[in-house]
Design a protein around this motif. Structure first.
Motif, short mmCIF file in Angstrom:
data_model
loop_
_atom_site.label_atom_id
_atom_site.label_comp_id
_atom_site.label_asym_id
_atom_site.label_seq_id
_atom_site.Cartn_x
_atom_site.Cartn_y
_atom_site.Cartn_z
N PRO A 118 0.82 -1.22 0.00
CA PRO A 118 0.00 0.00 0.00
C PRO A 118 0.85 1.27 0.00
CG PRO A 118 -0.71 -1.51 1.73
CD PRO A 118 0.55 -2.06 1.16
N GLU A 119 0.31 2.30 -0.67
CA GLU A 119 0.95 3.61 -0.67
C GLU A 119 1.18 4.05 0.77
OE1 GLU A 119 1.76 7.36 -2.91
OE2 GLU A 119 0.56 5.76 -3.77
N GLY A 120 2.32 4.62 1.04
CA GLY A 120 2.62 5.08 2.39
C GLY A 120 3.38 4.08 3.24
N THR A 121 3.59 2.87 2.72
CA THR A 121 4.38 1.89 3.46
C THR A 121 5.81 2.43 3.58
OG1 THR A 121 3.07 0.06 2.59
CG2 THR A 121 5.23 -0.49 3.51
N PRO A 122 6.35 2.52 4.80
CA PRO A 122 7.71 3.04 4.95
C PRO A 122 8.73 2.18 4.20
CG PRO A 122 6.60 2.88 7.08
CD PRO A 122 5.73 2.17 6.08
N THR A 123 9.74 2.82 3.65
CA THR A 123 10.76 2.13 2.87
C THR A 123 11.43 1.01 3.65
OG1 THR A 123 11.19 4.16 1.64
CG2 THR A 123 12.88 2.47 1.53
N HIS A 124 11.75 1.27 4.91
CA HIS A 124 12.44 0.23 5.69
C HIS A 124 11.54 -0.98 5.92
CE1 HIS A 124 10.37 2.47 8.90
NE2 HIS A 124 10.45 1.36 9.61
N GLU A 125 10.23 -0.77 6.00
CA GLU A 125 9.31 -1.90 6.16
C GLU A 125 9.19 -2.67 4.84
OE1 GLU A 125 8.32 -2.99 8.95
OE2 GLU A 125 8.79 -1.25 10.18
N ALA A 126 9.17 -1.96 3.71
CA ALA A 126 9.12 -2.62 2.40
C ALA A 126 10.38 -3.46 2.19
CB ALA A 126 8.97 -1.58 1.30
N GLU A 127 11.52 -2.95 2.64
CA GLU A 127 12.77 -3.71 2.54
C GLU A 127 12.73 -4.97 3.39
OE1 GLU A 127 15.74 -0.81 3.56
OE2 GLU A 127 15.68 0.10 1.57
N LYS A 128 12.13 -4.89 4.57
CA LYS A 128 11.99 -6.07 5.42
C LYS A 128 11.14 -7.13 4.72
CE LYS A 128 12.27 -3.90 9.99
NZ LYS A 128 11.48 -3.63 11.22
N VAL A 129 10.03 -6.69 4.10
CA VAL A 129 9.15 -7.63 3.40
C VAL A 129 9.91 -8.26 2.23
CG1 VAL A 129 7.07 -7.81 1.97
CG2 VAL A 129 7.01 -6.48 4.09
N ALA A 130 10.63 -7.44 1.47
CA ALA A 130 11.39 -7.96 0.32
C ALA A 130 12.43 -8.97 0.76
CB ALA A 130 12.05 -6.80 -0.43
N ASN A 131 13.15 -8.67 1.82
CA ASN A 131 14.18 -9.60 2.30
C ASN A 131 13.58 -10.91 2.80
OD1 ASN A 131 16.32 -7.90 1.70
ND2 ASN A 131 16.22 -6.88 3.68
N ALA A 132 12.45 -10.83 3.48
CA ALA A 132 11.79 -12.05 3.96
C ALA A 132 11.31 -12.90 2.79
CB ALA A 132 10.61 -11.69 4.86
N LEU A 133 10.74 -12.26 1.77
CA LEU A 133 10.25 -13.01 0.61
C LEU A 133 11.38 -13.62 -0.20
CD1 LEU A 133 7.35 -10.63 -0.46
CD2 LEU A 133 7.15 -12.90 0.57
N LYS A 134 12.54 -12.96 -0.21
CA LYS A 134 13.72 -13.52 -0.92
C LYS A 134 14.13 -14.85 -0.32
CE LYS A 134 15.69 -9.18 -2.48
NZ LYS A 134 16.78 -8.22 -2.31
N MET A 135 13.92 -14.98 0.97
CA MET A 135 14.27 -16.24 1.64
C MET A 135 13.25 -17.34 1.38
SD MET A 135 15.76 -15.15 5.31
CE MET A 135 15.60 -13.41 5.59
N LEU A 136 12.02 -16.95 1.03
CA LEU A 136 10.93 -17.92 0.86
C LEU A 136 10.71 -18.36 -0.58
CD1 LEU A 136 8.29 -16.27 3.20
CD2 LEU A 136 9.66 -18.29 3.69
N LEU A 137 11.01 -17.50 -1.54
CA LEU A 137 10.69 -17.77 -2.93
C LEU A 137 11.95 -18.09 -3.74
CD1 LEU A 137 8.11 -14.90 -3.46
CD2 LEU A 137 7.63 -17.30 -2.99
N PRO A 138 11.85 -19.00 -4.71
CA PRO A 138 13.03 -19.36 -5.51
C PRO A 138 13.53 -18.21 -6.38
CG PRO A 138 11.06 -20.46 -6.34
CD PRO A 138 10.67 -19.76 -5.08
N VAL A 139 12.64 -17.34 -6.83
CA VAL A 139 13.03 -16.16 -7.62
C VAL A 139 12.67 -14.93 -6.80
CG1 VAL A 139 12.64 -14.88 -9.75
CG2 VAL A 139 12.60 -17.38 -9.79
N PRO A 140 13.63 -14.08 -6.48
CA PRO A 140 13.33 -12.92 -5.65
C PRO A 140 12.26 -12.03 -6.29
CG PRO A 140 15.70 -13.17 -5.92
CD PRO A 140 15.04 -14.14 -6.85
N PRO A 141 11.28 -11.59 -5.49
CA PRO A 141 10.22 -10.75 -6.02
C PRO A 141 10.65 -9.29 -6.13
CG PRO A 141 9.88 -11.09 -3.70
CD PRO A 141 11.08 -11.91 -4.09
#
Length: 80
Positions: free
Chosen positions: A34-57
């Motif tokens: 969602p719009e307004g999500t802080p950058t550091h929180e978006a980075e946390k989500v991205a890093n967590a998903l990189k560990m879960l998915l075979p191709v980084p999102p």
């Protein structure tokens, strides 16, 4: 400790994940937060998903829309 005090100042991850939309794009996945999500929180989500998915999102904050070639050219995006 009351529940209100316990949750004060915490990022609303439950709401974030309820509002998050996954778009299937080959060969990767695009996660739209969602719009307004802080950058550091978006980075946390991205890093967590990189560990879960075979191709980084690709994690995007805000509105995502498809543009045709003419609209991309008008915005200054040209093919190399």
């Amino acid at each position: 400790m009351s529940q209100a005090t316990e949750t004060e100042g915490r990022f609303p991850y439950k709401e974030l994940f309820e509002r998050m939309v996954a778009l299937r794009a080959t060969p990767s996945t695009v996660i739209v937060l969602p719009e307004g999500t802080p950058t550091h929180e978006a980075e946390k989500v991205a890093n967590a998903l990189k560990m879960l998915l075979p191709v980084p999102p690709l994690v995007v904050v805000g509105d995502v829309r498809c543009l045709d070639v003419g609209q991309m050219n008008d915005a200054g995006w040209y093919r190399a």
